[in-house]
Design an enzyme around this catalytic site. Structure first.
Site, PDB file in Angstrom:
ATOM      1  N   CYS A  52       1.652   2.517   1.543  1.00  0.00           N
ATOM      2  CA  CYS A  52       0.722   1.397   1.396  1.00  0.00           C
ATOM      3  C   CYS A  52       0.051   1.050   2.720  1.00  0.00           C
ATOM      4  O   CYS A  52      -0.996   0.395   2.741  1.00  0.00           O
ATOM      5  CB  CYS A  52       1.437   0.169   0.838  1.00  0.00           C
ATOM      6  N   SER A 115       5.002   0.640  12.345  1.00  0.00           N
ATOM      7  CA  SER A 115       4.909  -0.010  11.044  1.00  0.00           C
ATOM      8  C   SER A 115       4.400  -1.438  11.170  1.00  0.00           C
ATOM      9  O   SER A 115       4.486  -2.063  12.235  1.00  0.00           O
ATOM     10  CB  SER A 115       6.289  -0.038  10.369  1.00  0.00           C
ATOM     11  N   GLN A 126      10.060   7.705   3.207  1.00  0.00           N
ATOM     12  CA  GLN A 126       8.738   8.168   2.778  1.00  0.00           C
ATOM     13  C   GLN A 126       8.337   9.433   3.525  1.00  0.00           C
ATOM     14  O   GLN A 126       7.718  10.337   2.953  1.00  0.00           O
ATOM     15  CB  GLN A 126       7.718   7.048   2.999  1.00  0.00           C
TER      16      GLN A 126
END
Length: 439
Positions: A52, A115, A126
């Protein structure tokens, strides 16, 4: 040997632009195969990370210079077509790293330093999924495998040796905190989770800890939704029921792999009317969006996206900046190790060629020796001829270079040959009393 990282993330592109380049897990392998076929470059390796917060291409290519530039151009053109944006527009939001810089970026991503939530652990899983998909697609070669394995090792050391992930506020925890600011007591709320993936499961766990009055899980596949609902003690419902039941819920958290919004403006308007203007708290964690952005303009609707949550989670990140320096030192050591390995890999073709040439010489001399033995020649004489033939072949190129060198370069060539062939021996090219470099 070239290594390249090309991508866009939450710091370079807004959620709507990132949504144009989002790939579901089951889309990764087909996309990689398509890109690999399009590149038409020998020995090209590619892996694709899509979350995302980021979409990144990791590429490796044998050779240096031109082919790397060609690889970059082809990758950018491919991404621009995927997202239906111009090359120039994409490059305004894209970062490119090469060599050691590409490794440093990969290590920082794996460690959670790049992040939105500093130190968040989800990105590591991921990245491992991205590696599995590249391996499945047949586009993961030796170089990228080494890059990612070292990334995982560095990330593990960062998490065990520093406090980078301590007390992290995830997107899910941030959503719960914001909901608590709108509703006086979450125990009196009804919560709907749309989707049944990892992010929804994480969010549901955080909300469940606040014991809301009721919870429900809406998913396209009822069986998967029921599995999560049973774990939470919640109700399962089909996604098709969502428009008619949206008004029942005070809090809606959505994160699906849909390429188009699944909660539209009209459905939310009807829900607000049925709720008699009681507010709805909505969190859209999906990229691309699950909830139409116009919903945010409605009165009595409080809609947050992953980008809206960034300020809140960054505040928590600032409290852990003391651990960042330690993590960066661990990463830098890892980068140096990878760059050294990469430099060694550039000599692999030469080493292979030398072995092939030596094997060819050996085979030729053995064949000649066998013919002589078959004719009844003396064994000692044949062995002597074999050894002389091999040494002459090995020295021929070196001596030719020495004889053809001009006066200005001959000392340099002589010194190189001495290092190669006279290691530990007296070097006639040096003044009396001196030893060769290998001494």
């Amino acid at each position: 040997m070239s290594v390249l990282t090309l991508g866009l993330n939450h710091t370079t592109a807004a959620v709507d632009l990132r949504g144009r380049f989002a790939f579901a897990v089951d889309q990764l392998a087909p996309a990689l195969r398509g890109l690999h076929e399009r590149l038409r470059l020998p020995h090209a390796e590619v892996a694709l990370l899509s979350t995302c917060n980021r979409t990144e291409l990791y590429c490796a290519l044998g050779g240096l210079g031109g082919p790397a530039r060609e690889l970059q151009r082809a990758a950018v053109d491919w991404l621009s077509q995927i997202g239906h944006v111009s090359h120039d527009e994409l490059m305004r939001h894209t970062y490119v790293h090469e060599g050691g810089h590409a490794a440093r970026h990969a290590f920082r991503v794996a460690s959670g330093l790049d992040s939105m939530v500093l130190g968040e652990p989800q990105i590591l899983g991921q990245m491992k999924q991205a590696v599995r998909e590249a391996d499945s697609a047949g586009t993961l070669g030796t170089t990228l495998h080494q890059l990612f394995q070292r990334s995982f090792a560095v990330a593990k050391e960062v998490r065990t040796s520093t406090e980078i992930g301590a007390h992290s506020i995830s997107m899910a925890a941030a959503a719960v905190r914001l909901a608590g600011q709108l509703f006086e007591d979450l125990r009196h709320t009804k919560v709907l989770f749309v989707g049944a993936g990892e992010m929804i499961e994480l969010s549901a766990t955080h909300f469940a800890a606040r014991t809301p009055r009721a919870m429900a899980v809406a998913n396209r596949t009822l069986e998967r939704g029921e599995k999560l609902a049973t774990h939470l003690g919640a109700q399962a419902m089909r996604l098709a029921e969502l428009p008619d039941r949206l008004h029942e819920f005070d809090i809606v958290v959505s994160c699906t792999a849909s390429s188009l919004p699944i909660i539209g403006l009209g459905a939310v308007e009807r829900a607000i009317k049925a709720r008699k203007r009681r507010p709805i708290f909505m969190v859209d964690l999906a990229v691309p969006r699950d909830i139409e952005p116009e919903v945010a303009e409605l009165d009595d609707v409080y809609l947050y996206t992953v980008d809206d949550l960034s300020a809140m989670v960054q505040t928590a990140g600032e409290r852990r900046q003391a651990a960042v320096a330690q993590a960066e030192a661990i990463i830098e050591t890892g980068v140096q190790g990878f760059v050294h390995w990469l430099d060694e890999r550039t000599t692999v073709p030469l080493i292979q060629a030398l072995h092939q040439q030596a094997d060819a010489w050996r085979a030729a001399e053995i064949a000649r020796a066998r013919k002589l033995l078959a004719k009844g020649e003396d064994v000692e004489a044949v062995l002597d001829a074999l050894s002389r033939g091999l040494t002459q072949k090995m020295l021929h190129g070196a001596l030719a270079e020495l004889h053809s060198a001009d006066a200005r370069h001959r000392p340099e060539v002589a010194a190189s040959l001495a290092r190669l062939f006279l290691r530990g021996e007296v070097n006639p090219a040096t003044p009396r009393g001196k030893r060769g470099d290998g001494a």
